[in-house]
Design an enzyme around this catalytic site. Sequence first.
Site, PDB file in Angstrom:
ATOM      1  CB  CYS A  72      -0.958  -0.006   1.189  1.00 27.47           C
ATOM      2  SG  CYS A  72      -0.131  -0.088   2.798  1.00 27.47           S
ATOM      3  CG  HIS A 339      -4.058   0.519   4.648  1.00 23.25           C
ATOM      4  ND1 HIS A 339      -3.497  -0.311   3.698  1.00 23.25           N
ATOM      5  CD2 HIS A 339      -5.133   1.103   4.044  1.00 23.25           C
ATOM      6  CE1 HIS A 339      -4.201  -0.231   2.575  1.00 23.25           C
ATOM      7  NE2 HIS A 339      -5.182   0.622   2.757  1.00 23.25           N
TER       8      HIS A 339
END
Length: 392
Positions: A72, A339
């Site tokens: 990510c 994330h």
Amino acid sequence: MTSVSTMSCIVQRVLDKVTQLWTPSPNTPVLDGECICAECTDHYDPFPANEADENQPHFQGVTGLRNLGNTCYMNAILQCLCSISPLVEYFLSGKYITALQKDCSKVATAFAYVMTDMWLGDSDCVSPEILRSALGSLYPALTKKTQQDAQEFLIYVLNELHEALKKYHRRRLYEKKSLPRCCRKMIASESSIITRLFEGQLNYSIVCLKCENCTYKNEVFTVLSLPIPSRYECSLQDCLQCFFQQDTLTWNNQILCSLCETKQETAVRASISKAPKIIVFHLKRFDVLGTMKRKLRTDIHYPLTNLDLTPYICPIFRKHPKYNLCAVVNHFGDLDGGHYTAFCKNSVTQAWYSFDDTRVSEIPDTSVQTATAYLLFYSCQPFSIPIQKCKS
């Protein structure tokens, strides 16, 4: 990109504020003391196409990226670079081909393929595997399925693109010798699309507090790492003021004054002598003090338009003092896991979009301001739609 010569101890503490483009060893791990996320909370996407919003039309440059296993951080950075039209156009038009250095063209070519897929492809989602593979051959840590720091990944990508596309100049000069030394800009011995867009220059004035002798040092940058002066809430201007405020070097940080011929207390202040077209701010949310580690969750208010850098730019170079936000990298989670996502403004639709790996959605301007912002991309000029290579 060529590093500036090693700085003496005079401004070492001050220069810790600045993140430069640098070329690390291929064996150096990407993670280096900022975001210490061992694992990411996102997962490998085996069937990414099903996650796209089926009701949303597919626009150029509005394309999801497949997560290859804790990538990510890479996807968020690629989405931000994909939103910078001058950079995209350079690759879509094929201009990069004539500048390629034969011995290090792999990363730039892979980057061009990914940008082409994201802008000209028909799919709602593409895989950045070709770019990860090219970078992984240089930095093995990127091939491991562990989280890396998005800011450091950005530096790696920009550095490799610069190395592949740079052109040399015969000698290094200072422009306009008639200008005061504090206002002169260095003319780099090599340049590329990366330096033309992202490279700025800081000027440090260094004043001996005993004899008031003043000297100057210049430092190039591509990312400015800004301290966060408040634990709960502040503005981007507060961060900038903290970065550009005068520092006094005392005790063990004293430096040798050439006139006094002894170490003296010194005042050091930075200003921008060359403002880049694209300025990237890294908000230093990850704090490591010895064995103590923490993430600063300060809600930092940043403007979407008319960010005024006038107070920090040398007066003679205030050509483009105001900047507009074009992309944001967000970080969720803490130092043990997190994330990354991105918010980017598309030059075709002039709308903001949220990119969460393969998940893409349009968002209102009011949603771009969040307390999770980690990297801010600002441009001093509005973006036009990238022009692709003319077909014969």
